[in-house]
Design a protein around this motif. Sequence first.
Motif, PDB file in Angstrom:
ATOM      1  N   ASP A 138       6.535  -5.082   8.024  1.00  0.00           N
ATOM      2  CA  ASP A 138       7.622  -4.866   7.288  1.00  0.00           C
ATOM      3  C   ASP A 138       7.341  -3.948   5.981  1.00  0.00           C
ATOM      4  O   ASP A 138       8.161  -2.738   5.719  1.00  0.00           O
ATOM      5  CB  ASP A 138       8.402  -6.024   6.542  1.00  0.00           C
ATOM      6  N   ILE A 139       6.010  -4.160   5.461  1.00  0.00           N
ATOM      7  CA  ILE A 139       5.410  -3.262   4.467  1.00  0.00           C
ATOM      8  C   ILE A 139       3.970  -2.937   4.786  1.00  0.00           C
ATOM      9  O   ILE A 139       3.205  -3.835   4.905  1.00  0.00           O
ATOM     10  CB  ILE A 139       5.594  -4.265   3.099  1.00  0.00           C
ATOM     11  N   VAL A 140       3.816  -1.834   4.566  1.00  0.00           N
ATOM     12  CA  VAL A 140       2.335  -1.211   4.836  1.00  0.00           C
ATOM     13  C   VAL A 140       1.892  -0.732   3.523  1.00  0.00           C
ATOM     14  O   VAL A 140       2.556  -0.032   3.050  1.00  0.00           O
ATOM     15  CB  VAL A 140       2.123  -0.213   5.888  1.00  0.00           C
ATOM     16  N   LEU A 141       0.849  -1.118   3.048  1.00  0.00           N
ATOM     17  CA  LEU A 141       0.333  -0.513   1.743  1.00  0.00           C
ATOM     18  C   LEU A 141      -1.074   0.097   1.886  1.00  0.00           C
ATOM     19  O   LEU A 141      -2.008  -0.316   2.562  1.00  0.00           O
ATOM     20  CB  LEU A 141      -0.025  -2.035   0.768  1.00  0.00           C
ATOM     21  N   ALA A 142      -0.959   1.303   1.186  1.00  0.00           N
ATOM     22  CA  ALA A 142      -2.302   1.924   1.315  1.00  0.00           C
ATOM     23  C   ALA A 142      -2.342   2.554  -0.188  1.00  0.00           C
ATOM     24  O   ALA A 142      -2.334   3.377  -0.885  1.00  0.00           O
ATOM     25  CB  ALA A 142      -2.302   3.448   2.134  1.00  0.00           C
ATOM     26  N   MET A 143      -3.173   1.403  -1.023  1.00  0.00           N
ATOM     27  CA  MET A 143      -3.140   1.454  -2.567  1.00  0.00           C
ATOM     28  C   MET A 143      -4.625   1.997  -2.962  1.00  0.00           C
ATOM     29  O   MET A 143      -5.665   1.082  -2.681  1.00  0.00           O
ATOM     30  CB  MET A 143      -2.738   0.212  -3.285  1.00  0.00           C
ATOM     31  N   GLU A 144      -4.858   3.073  -3.574  1.00  0.00           N
ATOM     32  CA  GLU A 144      -6.087   3.611  -3.894  1.00  0.00           C
ATOM     33  C   GLU A 144      -7.001   3.843  -2.699  1.00  0.00           C
ATOM     34  O   GLU A 144      -8.202   3.253  -2.686  1.00  0.00           O
ATOM     35  CB  GLU A 144      -6.650   2.653  -4.992  1.00  0.00           C
ATOM     36  N   VAL A 145      -6.510   4.288  -1.689  1.00  0.00           N
ATOM     37  CA  VAL A 145      -7.271   4.300  -0.420  1.00  0.00           C
ATOM     38  C   VAL A 145      -7.342   5.703  -0.107  1.00  0.00           C
ATOM     39  O   VAL A 145      -8.373   6.036   0.594  1.00  0.00           O
ATOM     40  CB  VAL A 145      -6.704   3.404   0.737  1.00  0.00           C
ATOM     41  N   VAL A 146      -6.203   6.579   0.165  1.00  0.00           N
ATOM     42  CA  VAL A 146      -6.185   7.892   0.544  1.00  0.00           C
ATOM     43  C   VAL A 146      -7.081   8.750   0.007  1.00  0.00           C
ATOM     44  O   VAL A 146      -7.765   9.659   0.993  1.00  0.00           O
ATOM     45  CB  VAL A 146      -4.952   8.557   0.369  1.00  0.00           C
ATOM     46  N   GLY A 167      10.737  -0.763   8.422  1.00  0.00           N
ATOM     47  CA  GLY A 167       9.841  -1.041   7.248  1.00  0.00           C
ATOM     48  C   GLY A 167       9.924   0.028   6.081  1.00  0.00           C
ATOM     49  O   GLY A 167      10.278   1.252   6.325  1.00  0.00           O
ATOM     50  N   LEU A 168       8.765  -0.116   5.461  1.00  0.00           N
ATOM     51  CA  LEU A 168       8.378   0.952   4.365  1.00  0.00           C
ATOM     52  C   LEU A 168       6.687   0.745   3.999  1.00  0.00           C
ATOM     53  O   LEU A 168       6.296  -0.268   4.272  1.00  0.00           O
ATOM     54  CB  LEU A 168       9.328   0.588   3.118  1.00  0.00           C
ATOM     55  N   MET A 169       6.497   1.945   3.538  1.00  0.00           N
ATOM     56  CA  MET A 169       5.096   2.220   3.049  1.00  0.00           C
ATOM     57  C   MET A 169       5.083   2.700   1.740  1.00  0.00           C
ATOM     58  O   MET A 169       5.863   3.221   1.367  1.00  0.00           O
ATOM     59  CB  MET A 169       4.301   3.146   4.036  1.00  0.00           C
ATOM     60  N   THR A 170       3.951   1.955   1.008  1.00  0.00           N
ATOM     61  CA  THR A 170       3.664   2.301  -0.229  1.00  0.00           C
ATOM     62  C   THR A 170       2.317   2.956  -0.498  1.00  0.00           C
ATOM     63  O   THR A 170       1.408   2.038   0.045  1.00  0.00           O
ATOM     64  CB  THR A 170       4.104   0.870  -1.433  1.00  0.00           C
TER      65      THR A 170
END
Length: 254
Positions: A138-146, A167-170
């Motif tokens: 439902d939620i995919v996170l890519a925090m300080e990864v890109v 879903g959503l991505m942050t």
Amino acid sequence: MTAPITDTSAQTSSPSVDPAEIARFSKLSSDWWDPNGRMKPLHRINPLRLAYIRDAACRKFGRNPKSLTCLSGLRVLDIGCGAGLLCEPLARLGAEVVGIDPSETNIAVAKLHAERGHLSIDYRATTVEAIDMRERFDIVLAMEVVEHVNDVGAFLARCASAMKPSGLMTVSTLNRTWKSFALAIVGAEYVLRWLPRGTHSWDKFVTPEELSNYLEASKLGVTEQTGVVYNPLADRWSLSSDMDVNYMLVAEAL
């Protein structure tokens, strides 16, 4: 006393993973949960990014952000989870959390800390490219990864494919501006020494426009975005219209 953890980082042919980045963060693994250690900046910004994720998810799925279990029943994938600084509070909000990181050292630290906190979190030493293509979140996170991957387009495409259609991505990352070079590299790494030198490479920073284009290529559209700024006098992070250095965004299927 626990035995020392030896890093045997997950081997992968992933086009997005940079082995040098894995090694760099593996060396920091023992400091992940020290709020006054080398990960202090991440600890200080963590409440802000957690609230941003929680509020975006509650708007999307019709939840009450004030509820202590507002993410109950939602599957969350935290990519590049490190030692679980986001995974643990998300799990406490009721989410079913899968945390992945290519460093086995980081995952070992994450598992141990979660066990001590009696939290059930599915930690895996792997990459987003290597997880089962049939898994959806439902939620995919890519925090300080890109800003640490080799191929941003390929990485975000795989992130998008891990999302449920509803879903959503942050994503949170650093903008490639002279201001970010001055503050995020010269200031944070050389002057204030918040981070070890070499933590970031300015040429890997991604502008909001570039990130939006990458997401659109994966059939995702940006629904909201915000800057994140640090106030040295108040010693705190806050949301801002200024996206010149740090920023976060939410993306959903077009």
